[in-house]
Design an enzyme around this catalytic site. Structure first.
Site, PDB file in Angstrom:
ATOM      1  N   ILE A  42       0.861  -1.183   0.000  1.00  0.00           N
ATOM      2  CA  ILE A  42       0.000   0.000   0.000  1.00  0.00           C
ATOM      3  C   ILE A  42       0.897   1.233   0.000  1.00  0.00           C
ATOM      4  O   ILE A  42       1.586   1.524   0.982  1.00  0.00           O
ATOM      5  CB  ILE A  42      -0.931   0.022   1.229  1.00  0.00           C
ATOM      6  N   ASN A  69       1.722   5.521  -1.461  1.00  0.00           N
ATOM      7  CA  ASN A  69       1.138   6.856  -1.317  1.00  0.00           C
ATOM      8  C   ASN A  69       0.079   7.158  -2.362  1.00  0.00           C
ATOM      9  O   ASN A  69      -0.846   7.932  -2.115  1.00  0.00           O
ATOM     10  CB  ASN A  69       2.247   7.912  -1.398  1.00  0.00           C
ATOM     11  N   LYS A 121      -0.242  -1.894  -4.873  1.00  0.00           N
ATOM     12  CA  LYS A 121       0.210  -2.941  -5.781  1.00  0.00           C
ATOM     13  C   LYS A 121       0.056  -4.289  -5.089  1.00  0.00           C
ATOM     14  O   LYS A 121       0.183  -4.387  -3.867  1.00  0.00           O
ATOM     15  CB  LYS A 121       1.682  -2.732  -6.156  1.00  0.00           C
ATOM     16  N   GLY A 161       9.996   3.059   6.416  1.00  0.00           N
ATOM     17  CA  GLY A 161       8.960   2.703   5.471  1.00  0.00           C
ATOM     18  C   GLY A 161       9.010   1.232   5.100  1.00  0.00           C
ATOM     19  O   GLY A 161      10.082   0.682   4.823  1.00  0.00           O
ATOM     20  N   ASP A 203       8.094  -0.250   2.464  1.00  0.00           N
ATOM     21  CA  ASP A 203       8.577  -0.489   1.102  1.00  0.00           C
ATOM     22  C   ASP A 203      10.102  -0.462   1.041  1.00  0.00           C
ATOM     23  O   ASP A 203      10.716  -1.185   0.236  1.00  0.00           O
ATOM     24  CB  ASP A 203       7.980   0.534   0.133  1.00  0.00           C
ATOM     25  N   ASP A 226      14.446   3.473  -5.389  1.00  0.00           N
ATOM     26  CA  ASP A 226      13.022   3.328  -5.676  1.00  0.00           C
ATOM     27  C   ASP A 226      12.493   4.695  -6.091  1.00  0.00           C
ATOM     28  O   ASP A 226      12.333   5.599  -5.268  1.00  0.00           O
ATOM     29  CB  ASP A 226      12.289   2.809  -4.437  1.00  0.00           C
ATOM     30  N   THR A 234      10.431  29.226 -19.722  1.00  0.00           N
ATOM     31  CA  THR A 234      10.225  28.894 -18.312  1.00  0.00           C
ATOM     32  C   THR A 234       9.903  27.416 -18.142  1.00  0.00           C
ATOM     33  O   THR A 234      10.415  26.755 -17.227  1.00  0.00           O
ATOM     34  CB  THR A 234       9.100  29.759 -17.718  1.00  0.00           C
TER      35      THR A 234
END
Length: 238
Positions: A8, A10, A14, A90, A92, A113, A169
């Site tokens: 899970i 942000n 997956k 984290g 992950d 990552d 820009t």
């Protein structure tokens, strides 16, 4: 029966379905929108890692006959966690380290990552995870330039090419974000390589494809690294 790994993140979730340690199916879904692929199975064992959502919501809807592991600082790992604050690490990141160790045991590994954030994580050749760094990802940088200034536009990445000298820009923003981030990744790779000449660099995450051809040296791209690392943690616990 198959095993299940769920990551899970942000921006979404997956999942990977494993049969005899082989990833046979993977997918992506938004929070609360559990796909039929998952509802149709009874899983042998499952693991859920979360940096954003609540694993309990998903757990309640899955059929799991064996162990259900919610990855936390107390979960047993196939690598030695040397992080000073494991409770803030984290899920992950440690899963990526476990995946790197699985693919390249006895090697020094740097996992990059490239997703919402870009994380750098180092595991040494003694299977010790040391930590790394967290930086804004590409979309976060584009959004920050627009949000925290009065006149800079919100630029959406439209080109795979790098611009060194922007002449508008928009081009200048693309140069700062894209060319600047490539230089950031390359600089960190170089710094770790000086410390560990036998370093293995592994790239994963949603923006891995963008960076793959723009970095010097041998880079292994393993998009499903985190899912595979989660499954290695699961098998370590059952």
């Amino acid at each position: 029966m198959p095993d299940l790994a769920i990551d899970i993140g942000n921006t979404g979730t997956k999942y990977g379905i494993f049969e005899n340690d082989v990833l046979i199916k993977q997918g992506y879904f938004k929070e609360g929108d559990l796909p039929q692929d998952l509802l149709a199975y009874t899983f042998d064992n499952a693991i859920v890692a979360s940096v954003a959502g609540k694993p309990q919501t998903i757990k309640a809807r899955l059929a799991v006959s064996g162990s259900f592991v919610e990855l936390s600082a107390q979960t047993a790992l196939p690598v030695i966690n040397k992080y000073k604050t494991p409770q803030t690490l984290g899920a992950d990141r440690i899963a990526g380290a476990a995946g790197a160790h699985y693919f390249f045991p006895n090697r020094n590994c740097l996992v990059i990552d490239a997703g919402t954030c870009i994380t750098y994580d180092f595991t040494d050749n003694q299977a010790q995870y040391h930590g790394g760094a967290i930086a804004p990802g590409l979309r976060m940088k584009f959004k920050a330039l627009h949000t925290f200034t009065q006149r800079l536009p919100l630029v959406e990445q439209t080109s795979e090419n790098l611009i060194l000298t922007g002449q508008t820009t928009q081009e200048s923003i693309e140069s700062g974000v894209l060319t600047g981030t490539v230089a950031e990744l390359q600089g960190i790779i170089n710094a770790y390589t000086e410390r560990s000449p036998d370093l293995v660099v592994i790239l994963c995450g949603g923006d891995a494809g963008f960076f793959e051809s723009k970095l010097k040296g041998r880079i292994f791209v393993i998009p499903e690294l985190v899912l595979i690392g989660l499954h290695r943690i699961l098998t370590h616990n059952v």
